[in-house]
Motif scaffolding. Structure first.
Motif, short mmCIF file in Angstrom:
data_model
loop_
_atom_site.label_atom_id
_atom_site.label_comp_id
_atom_site.label_asym_id
_atom_site.label_seq_id
_atom_site.Cartn_x
_atom_site.Cartn_y
_atom_site.Cartn_z
N ASP A 28 45.20 26.85 28.33
CA ASP A 28 44.00 26.24 27.77
C ASP A 28 43.88 26.46 26.26
O ASP A 28 44.50 27.38 25.70
N ILE A 29 43.10 25.59 25.62
CA ILE A 29 42.72 25.75 24.21
C ILE A 29 41.21 25.55 24.17
O ILE A 29 40.71 24.46 23.86
N PRO A 30 40.43 26.58 24.50
CA PRO A 30 38.98 26.41 24.66
C PRO A 30 38.27 25.90 23.41
O PRO A 30 37.25 25.22 23.53
N ALA A 31 38.78 26.22 22.22
CA ALA A 31 38.11 25.79 20.99
C ALA A 31 38.33 24.32 20.70
O ALA A 31 37.66 23.75 19.83
N ALA A 32 39.26 23.69 21.38
CA ALA A 32 39.48 22.25 21.21
C ALA A 32 38.44 21.50 22.04
O ALA A 32 38.03 21.96 23.11
N PRO A 33 37.99 20.32 21.58
CA PRO A 33 36.96 19.56 22.30
C PRO A 33 37.52 18.80 23.50
O PRO A 33 37.37 17.60 23.63
N ARG A 34 38.18 19.54 24.42
CA ARG A 34 38.78 18.88 25.58
C ARG A 34 37.73 18.63 26.65
O ARG A 34 36.74 19.37 26.74
N SER A 35 37.97 17.60 27.46
CA SER A 35 37.03 17.30 28.54
C SER A 35 37.21 18.24 29.72
O SER A 35 36.27 18.49 30.46
N ALA A 36 38.43 18.75 29.89
CA ALA A 36 38.69 19.65 31.01
C ALA A 36 39.98 20.41 30.76
O ALA A 36 40.84 19.97 29.99
N TYR A 37 40.10 21.55 31.42
CA TYR A 37 41.35 22.30 31.49
C TYR A 37 41.84 22.21 32.92
O TYR A 37 41.08 22.43 33.86
N VAL A 38 43.12 21.87 33.10
CA VAL A 38 43.70 21.76 34.43
C VAL A 38 44.80 22.81 34.55
O VAL A 38 45.83 22.73 33.87
N GLY A 39 44.59 23.78 35.40
CA GLY A 39 45.57 24.84 35.59
C GLY A 39 44.94 26.03 36.28
O GLY A 39 43.77 26.00 36.67
N ILE A 40 45.72 27.08 36.43
CA ILE A 40 45.22 28.29 37.06
C ILE A 40 44.47 29.13 36.03
O ILE A 40 44.57 28.91 34.83
N ASP A 41 43.72 30.11 36.51
CA ASP A 41 43.11 31.12 35.64
C ASP A 41 44.23 32.12 35.34
O ASP A 41 44.60 32.94 36.18
N ASN A 42 44.78 32.05 34.12
CA ASN A 42 45.96 32.85 33.81
C ASN A 42 45.68 34.34 33.75
O ASN A 42 46.56 35.15 34.06
N ARG A 43 44.49 34.71 33.36
CA ARG A 43 44.16 36.14 33.37
C ARG A 43 44.17 36.67 34.80
O ARG A 43 44.69 37.76 35.07
N VAL A 44 43.61 35.90 35.73
CA VAL A 44 43.64 36.29 37.14
C VAL A 44 45.07 36.34 37.65
O VAL A 44 45.44 37.22 38.45
N ALA A 45 45.92 35.41 37.21
CA ALA A 45 47.33 35.41 37.63
C ALA A 45 48.01 36.70 37.19
O ALA A 45 48.78 37.31 37.95
N GLY A 46 47.75 37.14 35.96
CA GLY A 46 48.33 38.39 35.49
C GLY A 46 47.82 39.59 36.26
O GLY A 46 48.57 40.53 36.57
N ARG A 47 46.53 39.59 36.56
CA ARG A 47 45.94 40.68 37.35
C ARG A 47 46.56 40.71 38.75
O ARG A 47 46.83 41.77 39.31
N THR A 48 46.79 39.53 39.31
CA THR A 48 47.40 39.45 40.64
C THR A 48 48.82 40.01 40.61
O THR A 48 49.23 40.73 41.53
N ALA A 49 49.57 39.69 39.55
CA ALA A 49 50.94 40.21 39.42
C ALA A 49 50.93 41.74 39.38
O ALA A 49 51.77 42.40 40.01
N ALA A 50 49.98 42.33 38.64
CA ALA A 50 49.90 43.78 38.57
C ALA A 50 49.52 44.40 39.91
O ALA A 50 50.05 45.45 40.30
N LEU A 51 48.58 43.76 40.61
CA LEU A 51 48.19 44.26 41.93
C LEU A 51 49.37 44.26 42.89
O LEU A 51 49.62 45.23 43.61
N LEU A 52 50.14 43.17 42.88
CA LEU A 52 51.31 43.08 43.74
C LEU A 52 52.35 44.14 43.36
O LEU A 52 52.93 44.80 44.23
N MET A 53 52.57 44.29 42.05
CA MET A 53 53.54 45.29 41.58
C MET A 53 53.14 46.67 42.06
O MET A 53 53.98 47.43 42.59
#
Length: 319
Positions: free
Chosen positions: A130-155
């Motif tokens: 995502d680029i939150p400061a850009a005037p985009r109508s939407a972001y399409v994708g996963i929550d990347n911070r949550v993805a990193g937290r999930t990777a650490a939990l699994l590790m």
């Protein structure tokens, strides 16, 4: 019988010319009247709907800008967008474009370009990072911070009470998504797994040769390396290094994106888990959200993350 432009005009008590301008996303109509027209069109069933998002009444020209290179996930994403949108992205933005989907670094120059695109009346969605400061109508994708937290939990769960070092292979911190994954990973290690620490975190700009060299160095420096987290597209270099180095005990290897190569890593026991963004779903949603933003009078659509999938050797989906 399907409603007509005249039906919409009567319903919202505006001229057919005004209704036509709104439905075709042309200028010269106030925000209030745009809202009246769109609400009337929706109530009368004039606008098509997909995934609970109202779509424009006429075909729209969509273009996508993806940093493909040798990145297998980006190649898959581009293919799925073409399959779903039936229109390939062009190298340069055409004058006919109504909507643009983009994966780009979060940089002042990039944000300025994206603002210019939106100010020209073109709808914008950001994909994957995502680029939150850009005037985009939407972001399409996963929550990347949550993805990193999930990777650490699994590790941490994989390694249990063992104490030792981990290596992190970072694609590019210029992409907000990669930066967020790293922050999420480090946060959970600090919160829940003090027995594990990151001994090296190298930025390889998604280059497989660089990830191979850095992983070989990490394995030499830490013969008992417990785990490797690959944040971006350098996973092929990591897998090659593990295969060639043949450590006494294979480090836990966690990476992102289910592709042809990562399927093989799972089957061959090189990778332990793949956190997948689901390229097909991102492609479909990017088209739907772009079309919805073109049809809508609102500048922003409701935020809705793609749910990541955890893929292990035993649940690799059929291609």
């Amino acid at each position: 019988m399907k409603a007509t432009v005249s039906d919409i005009a009567r319903s919202c008590e505006l001229s057919t010319a005004t209704v036509d301008r709104v439905l075709n996303n042309r200028k010269g109509v106030s925000a209030a009247n745009r809202q009246r027209v769109m609400e009337a069109a929706k109530q009368l069933g004039y606008l098509p709907v997909a995934d609970q998002v109202t779509l424009p009444s006429r075909p729209a020209n969509l273009e996508f800008f993806l940093p493909i290179g040798s990145n297998a996930f980006m190649q898959d994403l581009a293919r799925h967008i073409e399959d779903y949108a039936l229109q390939a992205a062009l190298e340069n933005l055409s004058l006919r474009a109504n909507g643009v989907g983009v994966i780009a670094v979060d940089h002042p120059r990039t944000r300025n370009i994206l603002r210019d695109i939106v100010e020209a009346g073109i709808r914008l969605v950001t994909l994957v990072s995502d680029i939150p400061a850009a005037p985009r109508s939407a972001y399409v994708g996963i929550d990347n911070r949550v993805a990193g937290r999930t990777a650490a939990l699994l590790m941490g769960r994989f390694l249990g009470d063992r104490e030792g070092q981990l290596a992190m292979v970072v694609g590019s911190r210029s992409y907000r998504g990669h930066e967020e994954r790293e922050m999420g990973f480090r946060s959970v290690l600090g919160e829940e797994f003090p027995n594990l620490s990151v001994s090296s975190a190298v930025e390889i700009n998604d280059e497989p040769d660089a990830s191979y060299a850095e992983t070989m160095k990490a394995l030499r420096n830490e013969p008992e390396l417990l785990g490797i987290y690959c944040i971006g597209a350098g996973r092929s270099g990591v897998a090659k290094a593990i295969r060639e180095a043949r450590p006494n005990r294979k480090p836990v290897f966690i990476c992102h994106d289910l592709t042809r190569e990562t399927r093989g890593y799972l089957v061959d026991d090189l990778a332990d888990v793949v956190i997948d963004q689901n390229a097909r779903l991102i492609a479909e949603q990017s088209v739907i959200r772009l079309l919805g933003s073109i049809a809508s009078s609102a500048p922003y659509l409701t935020r809705k993350f793609i749910e990541p999938r955890l893929i292990f050797r035993e649940n690799v989906p059929v291609q």
